[in-house]
Design an enzyme around this catalytic site. Structure first.
Site, short mmCIF file in Angstrom:
data_model
loop_
_atom_site.label_atom_id
_atom_site.label_comp_id
_atom_site.label_asym_id
_atom_site.label_seq_id
_atom_site.Cartn_x
_atom_site.Cartn_y
_atom_site.Cartn_z
N GLY A 45 37.27 38.48 33.84
CA GLY A 45 38.30 39.31 34.69
C GLY A 45 38.23 38.97 36.31
CB CYS A 46 35.06 38.80 38.39
SG CYS A 46 34.27 40.61 37.88
CB THR A 47 37.18 33.98 37.05
OG1 THR A 47 35.73 34.03 37.03
CG2 THR A 47 37.83 32.61 37.37
CB ALA A 50 38.89 35.65 42.71
#
Length: 156
Positions: A45-47, A50
């Site tokens: 999710g974080c990738t 970003a």
């Protein structure tokens, strides 16, 4: 400490960033700031989040906004994350989680019945005077960067 709500002053911060730099809210005064908190570098999710903010980077710049991602990871980890995914956003290292706590996103989480402290995915739009213009909590990544960009453009 003032409450985190739209219209209130955003808590100032001064954090180490990827590339050996530093970023502070007071240093960005006069421009809009998209401050997004995420749990951990290089997780799915974080990738995606970003990469989505990076993909709209020129649009955010054109709208007068600086995008800063904040997680408890170290600046060295941020460097690896940026290089691996060719990210174009500033990544700030909140290793002591003081900034996450100041923004109310250092929260108790529960996974598989196990309670632990972690970062709630959230985004704060801060206007040029340092006031909170918009807050997104418990962010779902798909479409989020676009929604934030729309809000940035609406600030003018």
């Amino acid at each position: 400490m003032s409450e985190i709500a739209t219209g209130n002053p955003a808590p100032d911060f001064d954090l180490e960033t990827d590339g050996g730099g530093r970023v502070s809210l007071s240093g960005l005064r006069g421009s809009k700031v998209v401050l997004y908190f995420y749990p951990k570098d290089d997780t799915p999710g974080c990738t995606k989040e970003a990469i989505a903010f990076t993909g709209l980077g020129d649009d955010f710049k054109a709208a007068g906004a600086t995008v800063v991602g904040v997680s408890p990871d170290t600046a060295a980890k941020h460097d690896k994350f940026k290089a691996k995914h060719d990210l174009g956003v500033i990544l700030a290292a909140d290793t002591g989680t003081e900034v996450a706590a100041a923004y109310g996103v250092w929260v108790e989480k529960n996974m598989y019945g196990k309670k632990y402290m972690g970062v709630e995915r959230a985004t704060f739009l801060i206007d040029g005077e340092g006031k909170i213009a918009n807050i997104w909590r418990k962010v779902k990544v798909p479409g989020h960067a676009d929604a934030v960009l729309d809000a940035v453009k609406a600030l003018d």
